[in-house]
Design an enzyme around this catalytic site. Structure first.
Site, short mmCIF file in Angstrom:
data_model
loop_
_atom_site.label_atom_id
_atom_site.label_comp_id
_atom_site.label_asym_id
_atom_site.label_seq_id
_atom_site.Cartn_x
_atom_site.Cartn_y
_atom_site.Cartn_z
CG HIS A 9 -8.20 3.73 -0.39
ND1 HIS A 9 -9.27 2.90 -0.17
CD2 HIS A 9 -7.12 2.92 -0.57
CE1 HIS A 9 -8.87 1.64 -0.23
NE2 HIS A 9 -7.57 1.63 -0.47
CB THR A 48 2.72 0.69 6.10
OG1 THR A 48 1.35 0.50 6.50
CG2 THR A 48 3.61 0.34 7.28
CB ILE A 49 -1.10 4.85 6.51
CG1 ILE A 49 -2.09 3.74 6.19
CG2 ILE A 49 -0.76 5.68 5.28
CD1 ILE A 49 -3.50 4.27 5.89
CG ASP A 50 -1.87 -0.20 8.30
OD1 ASP A 50 -2.67 0.74 8.08
OD2 ASP A 50 -1.96 -1.30 7.74
CG ASP A 109 1.35 -2.68 10.44
OD1 ASP A 109 2.22 -1.99 9.88
OD2 ASP A 109 0.65 -3.51 9.83
NE ARG A 115 -5.41 -5.25 5.28
CZ ARG A 115 -4.95 -5.30 4.04
NH1 ARG A 115 -5.67 -5.89 3.11
NH2 ARG A 115 -3.80 -4.78 3.71
CB ALA A 137 16.13 10.33 1.22
NE ARG A 172 -2.29 -4.39 -0.97
CZ ARG A 172 -1.94 -3.65 0.09
NH1 ARG A 172 -0.87 -3.93 0.76
NH2 ARG A 172 -2.70 -2.64 0.47
CB SER A 173 4.10 -8.82 -6.88
OG SER A 173 4.45 -9.87 -7.73
N GLY A 186 -10.89 13.56 20.33
CA GLY A 186 -11.83 13.56 21.46
C GLY A 186 -12.96 12.55 21.32
NE ARG A 199 -14.84 17.01 18.75
CZ ARG A 199 -15.25 16.44 19.88
NH1 ARG A 199 -16.25 16.95 20.55
NH2 ARG A 199 -14.65 15.37 20.35
N GLY A 247 0.83 -1.21 0.00
CA GLY A 247 0.00 0.00 0.00
C GLY A 247 0.86 1.25 0.00
N GLY A 258 5.78 -2.41 3.54
CA GLY A 258 5.37 -2.94 4.84
C GLY A 258 5.77 -4.39 5.01
CG ASP A 259 5.04 -8.15 8.07
OD1 ASP A 259 6.00 -7.98 8.83
OD2 ASP A 259 4.51 -9.25 7.85
#
Ligand code: F6P
Length: 327
Positions: A257, A130-132, A134, A176, A26, A76-77, A190, A159, A15, A106-107
């Site tokens: 997304h 990754t945004i997660d 994790d 997920r 960089a 994602r292959s 909040g 809100r 992702g 990611g992982d």
């Protein structure tokens, strides 16, 4: 310094996450700084298998630092999970003379590269993108700060309207398997309740919390639900609450997304820049099969075995704070 790296390949996989472009920039500029040729591999492992590889210069990565997404595209292959796919990928690297790799993902990305580096003789370094948030071995992943800020901005807007109409909102954020975006956007926004994949909250617990809020004078309320909640997603929970009581005027928003896109925050740009430099310098120092992390404000290198399939846990303290403040 170990044997000199002449041609470095860089790619993004899994992702996308805001700040990936800053990391690519960089890596490319650091490689060039150390007299390497740098190649961008398009669409992650898919492009490696198809030989979709382009030479990058310092100017090819100009004006991307502030942009979301990834200029190298991502995928994602499935094919890379097969031995045949990995052989094709290695042949293409050889054809292009690429003698070291930096992956940003990611992982799943790391797992693929772990196999690859055990099968073929090529040094590899990963950056957590990754945004997660994790991934074990780092306090922050590239993209997480931006995604959480995006979620907080959305929660703030919701809100306003929730207050005006005295409504109860269920807001679903991404994650997920990880409740990182949920816990911290929930604290910052909040929320009256935060539902995490990591926690065993029951439907009764949730209902009691909402009831208690109502009894103590809350006219509107916000529940932040992580996508991977074991209690059900925002739509399902909203439906169940409505079935149980007609007191609440309930609405649902799935942020989806939009959390993956947008201009990276200063934090993600700096994190990605530091990690990108560390990836190339780490390779030059002889590091191989490691993931760059940022722990206690310092760059660290973690062996793949210490990272893969090992979730970065949410601190108990964050969950405690969220509970105290949601009364
Ligand atoms: O891993 C990042 C992530 O955005 C998760 O939070 C989410 O569950 C998943 O990716 C969605 O993946 P896709 O974009 O393939 O639907």
């Amino acid at each position: 310094m170990k044997e000199r790296i002449k041609k470095l390949g860089v790619f993004t996989s899994g992702g996308d996450a805001p700040g990936m472009n800053a990391a690519i920039r960089a890596v490319v500029r650091t490689g060039i700084y150390y007299n390497m040729e740098v190649y961008g591999i398009m669409r992650g492992y898919e492009g490696m298998i198809d030989g979709d590889i382009v030479k990058l210069g310092a100017r090819s990565v100009g004006n991307i630092l502030q942009r979301g997404g990834t200029i190298l595209k991502t995928a994602r292959s499935k094919e890379f999970r097969t031995k045949e796919g990995r052989i094709k990928a290695f042949d293409n690297l050889k054809k292009n003379g690429i003698d070291a790799l930096v992956a940003i993902g990611g992982d799943g990305t790391f797992t693929g590269l772990h196999y690859f580096s055990n099968e073929f003789d090529i040094p590899t370094v990963c950056l957590p993108g990754t945004i997660d948030n994790d991934i074990a071995g780092t306090d922050y992943t590239i993209g997480y700060d931006t995604a959480t800020n995006t979620a907080v901005q959305a929660i703030d807007r919701i809100r306003d309207t929730a207050l005006s109409h005295n409504r109860l909102f269920f807001i679903e954020v991404m994650g997920r398997h990880s409740g990182y975006i949920a816990i911290n956007s929930g604290i910052a926004g909040g929320a009256g309740a935060i539902i995490l994949p990591e926690e065993d909250m029951t439907f009764e617990d949730l209902f009691s919390l909402l009831e208690a809020g109502m009894e103590t004078g809350k006219k509107s309320n916000l529940v932040v639900v992580a996508e991977g909640s074991k209690l059900g997603g925002a739509n399902e929970l909203a439906k169940k609450i409505a079935e149980r009581s007609d007191y609440f005027d309930i609405k649902v928003t799935i942020l989806g997304h939009q959390q993956r896109g947008g201009s990276p925050t200063y934090f993600d740009r700096v994190l990605a820049s530091k990690m990108g430099v560390a990836a190339v310098e780490g390779l030059l120092d002889g590091n191989n099969s490691v993931m760059v992390g940022f722990k206690d404000n310092k760059i660290v290198y973690n062996a793949y075995d210490d990272v893969i399939n090992k979730q970065h846990k949410i601190e108990d303290e964050s969950m405690r704070i969220a509970k105290i403040l949601s009364i």
